[in-house]
Design a protein around this motif. Structure first.
Motif, PDB file in Angstrom:
ATOM      1  N   LEU A  67     -14.115 -34.661 -23.704  1.00  0.00           N
ATOM      2  CA  LEU A  67     -13.541 -35.548 -24.714  1.00  0.00           C
ATOM      3  C   LEU A  67     -12.841 -36.737 -24.063  1.00  0.00           C
ATOM      4  CD1 LEU A  67     -12.149 -32.900 -27.226  1.00  0.00           C
ATOM      5  CD2 LEU A  67     -14.011 -34.535 -27.645  1.00  0.00           C
ATOM      6  N   ARG A  68     -12.134 -36.464 -22.974  1.00  0.00           N
ATOM      7  CA  ARG A  68     -11.467 -37.557 -22.244  1.00  0.00           C
ATOM      8  C   ARG A  68     -12.491 -38.573 -21.766  1.00  0.00           C
ATOM      9  NH1 ARG A  68     -10.722 -39.362 -17.364  1.00  0.00           N
ATOM     10  NH2 ARG A  68     -11.801 -37.678 -16.329  1.00  0.00           N
ATOM     11  N   LEU A  69     -13.588 -38.055 -21.211  1.00  0.00           N
ATOM     12  CA  LEU A  69     -14.637 -38.955 -20.720  1.00  0.00           C
ATOM     13  C   LEU A  69     -15.331 -39.685 -21.872  1.00  0.00           C
ATOM     14  CD1 LEU A  69     -16.084 -36.638 -17.943  1.00  0.00           C
ATOM     15  CD2 LEU A  69     -14.869 -38.812 -17.588  1.00  0.00           C
ATOM     16  N   ALA A  70     -15.567 -38.987 -22.968  1.00  0.00           N
ATOM     17  CA  ALA A  70     -16.222 -39.601 -24.125  1.00  0.00           C
ATOM     18  C   ALA A  70     -15.372 -40.728 -24.707  1.00  0.00           C
ATOM     19  CB  ALA A  70     -16.512 -38.549 -25.188  1.00  0.00           C
ATOM     20  N   ASP A  71     -14.061 -40.599 -24.587  1.00  0.00           N
ATOM     21  CA  ASP A  71     -13.164 -41.632 -25.103  1.00  0.00           C
ATOM     22  C   ASP A  71     -13.096 -42.849 -24.182  1.00  0.00           C
ATOM     23  OD1 ASP A  71     -12.597 -40.169 -27.363  1.00  0.00           O
ATOM     24  OD2 ASP A  71     -10.735 -39.315 -26.564  1.00  0.00           O
ATOM     25  N   GLN A  72     -13.722 -42.759 -23.005  1.00  0.00           N
ATOM     26  CA  GLN A  72     -13.762 -43.884 -22.055  1.00  0.00           C
ATOM     27  C   GLN A  72     -15.221 -44.326 -21.917  1.00  0.00           C
ATOM     28  OE1 GLN A  72     -12.073 -42.486 -18.396  1.00  0.00           O
ATOM     29  NE2 GLN A  72     -10.120 -41.984 -19.321  1.00  0.00           N
ATOM     30  N   SER A  73     -15.664 -45.152 -22.806  1.00  0.00           N
ATOM     31  CA  SER A  73     -17.079 -45.522 -22.848  1.00  0.00           C
ATOM     32  C   SER A  73     -17.581 -46.170 -21.559  1.00  0.00           C
ATOM     33  CB  SER A  73     -17.360 -46.443 -24.039  1.00  0.00           C
ATOM     34  OG  SER A  73     -16.568 -47.606 -23.948  1.00  0.00           O
ATOM     35  N   ASP A  74     -16.683 -46.733 -20.768  1.00  0.00           N
ATOM     36  CA  ASP A  74     -17.110 -47.368 -19.521  1.00  0.00           C
ATOM     37  C   ASP A  74     -16.970 -46.446 -18.305  1.00  0.00           C
ATOM     38  OD1 ASP A  74     -14.347 -47.404 -19.672  1.00  0.00           O
ATOM     39  OD2 ASP A  74     -14.149 -49.337 -18.637  1.00  0.00           O
ATOM     40  N   ALA A  75     -16.601 -45.193 -18.531  1.00  0.00           N
ATOM     41  CA  ALA A  75     -16.452 -44.229 -17.433  1.00  0.00           C
ATOM     42  C   ALA A  75     -17.814 -43.892 -16.834  1.00  0.00           C
ATOM     43  CB  ALA A  75     -15.772 -42.961 -17.927  1.00  0.00           C
ATOM     44  N   ASP A  76     -17.795 -43.453 -15.587  1.00  0.00           N
ATOM     45  CA  ASP A  76     -19.019 -43.080 -14.875  1.00  0.00           C
ATOM     46  C   ASP A  76     -19.586 -41.794 -15.469  1.00  0.00           C
ATOM     47  OD1 ASP A  76     -21.026 -42.490 -13.098  1.00  0.00           O
ATOM     48  OD2 ASP A  76     -19.719 -42.298 -11.348  1.00  0.00           O
ATOM     49  N   CYS A  77     -20.832 -41.819 -15.877  1.00  0.00           N
ATOM     50  CA  CYS A  77     -21.503 -40.656 -16.458  1.00  0.00           C
ATOM     51  C   CYS A  77     -21.663 -39.543 -15.417  1.00  0.00           C
ATOM     52  CB  CYS A  77     -22.864 -41.073 -17.010  1.00  0.00           C
ATOM     53  SG  CYS A  77     -23.718 -39.769 -17.891  1.00  0.00           S
ATOM     54  N   GLY A  78     -21.539 -39.872 -14.150  1.00  0.00           N
ATOM     55  CA  GLY A  78     -21.642 -38.871 -13.091  1.00  0.00           C
ATOM     56  C   GLY A  78     -20.609 -37.766 -13.238  1.00  0.00           C
ATOM     57  N   GLU A  79     -19.433 -38.101 -13.763  1.00  0.00           N
ATOM     58  CA  GLU A  79     -18.400 -37.080 -13.973  1.00  0.00           C
ATOM     59  C   GLU A  79     -18.843 -36.073 -15.029  1.00  0.00           C
ATOM     60  OE1 GLU A  79     -14.209 -38.306 -14.139  1.00  0.00           O
ATOM     61  OE2 GLU A  79     -14.943 -40.339 -13.710  1.00  0.00           O
ATOM     62  N   VAL A  80     -19.523 -36.559 -16.058  1.00  0.00           N
ATOM     63  CA  VAL A  80     -20.044 -35.673 -17.103  1.00  0.00           C
ATOM     64  C   VAL A  80     -21.106 -34.762 -16.499  1.00  0.00           C
ATOM     65  CG1 VAL A  80     -21.260 -35.561 -19.315  1.00  0.00           C
ATOM     66  CG2 VAL A  80     -19.555 -37.365 -18.912  1.00  0.00           C
ATOM     67  N   ASP A  81     -21.971 -35.341 -15.689  1.00  0.00           N
ATOM     68  CA  ASP A  81     -23.029 -34.569 -15.037  1.00  0.00           C
ATOM     69  C   ASP A  81     -22.441 -33.507 -14.114  1.00  0.00           C
ATOM     70  OD1 ASP A  81     -25.860 -34.092 -14.405  1.00  0.00           O
ATOM     71  OD2 ASP A  81     -25.288 -34.841 -12.411  1.00  0.00           O
TER      72      ASP A  81
END
Length: 150
Positions: A67-81
């Motif tokens: 959720l934290r990452l989803a709320d940061q649209s410009d965050a690196d998708c690598g963290e989600v992966d």
């Protein structure tokens, strides 16, 4: 919308919605003049996201991080992966544990034979003995959704 409608739309009990608010997975909604929670579309979408994560057996900390990452649209998708890779690794480990558990239960069941009394029961005798070292209590957590994320 009121909490009952949100609950019906997503298929999540009212108590669970309140719990998610309490632990910070969902923001508490504004209240109407009469004091009722007034949920918006953003709450509906967030609750659907949380429910889907829970259906994938993700822990609260994993969901919170997503959720934290989803709320940061410009965050690196690598963290989600990376988070998903850790979760997948954990699921694979649990599958290995479950296969070992199945084998142990099958062995216990084979210890049972007909025409014996309970005092001669091979299953009960096997359950009374010490478990093998890899099955020691505390080594693994078999409660769904409560595993660590790192």
């Amino acid at each position: 919308m009121k909490i009952g409608e949100l609950s019906r739309q997503v298929g999540v009990p009212v108590e669970t919605i309140r719990y998610y608010e309490k632990i910070g997975l969902m923001a508490e909604p504004a209240r109407s003049d009469s004091g009722y929670r007034d949920y918006q579309h953003v709450h509906l979408e967030r609750l659907r996201f949380i429910r889907r994560c829970r259906s994938l057996d993700m822990a609260q900390d994993e969901i919170r991080e997503l959720l934290r990452l989803a709320d940061q649209s410009d965050a690196d998708c690598g963290e989600v992966d990376e988070l998903l890779a850790r979760h997948l690794s954990h699921v694979r480990e649990r599958l290995r544990e479950l296969a070992n558990l199945e084998q142990t239960l099958e062995q216990l069941q084979q210890a049972c034979s007909q025409n014996r009394t309970v005092s001669e029961c091979g299953i009960l005798g096997g359950l009374s003995s010490d478990p093998p070292p890899e099955s020691s209590p505390g080594k693994h957590n078999h409660i769904p959704g409560t595993h660590g994320t790192r």
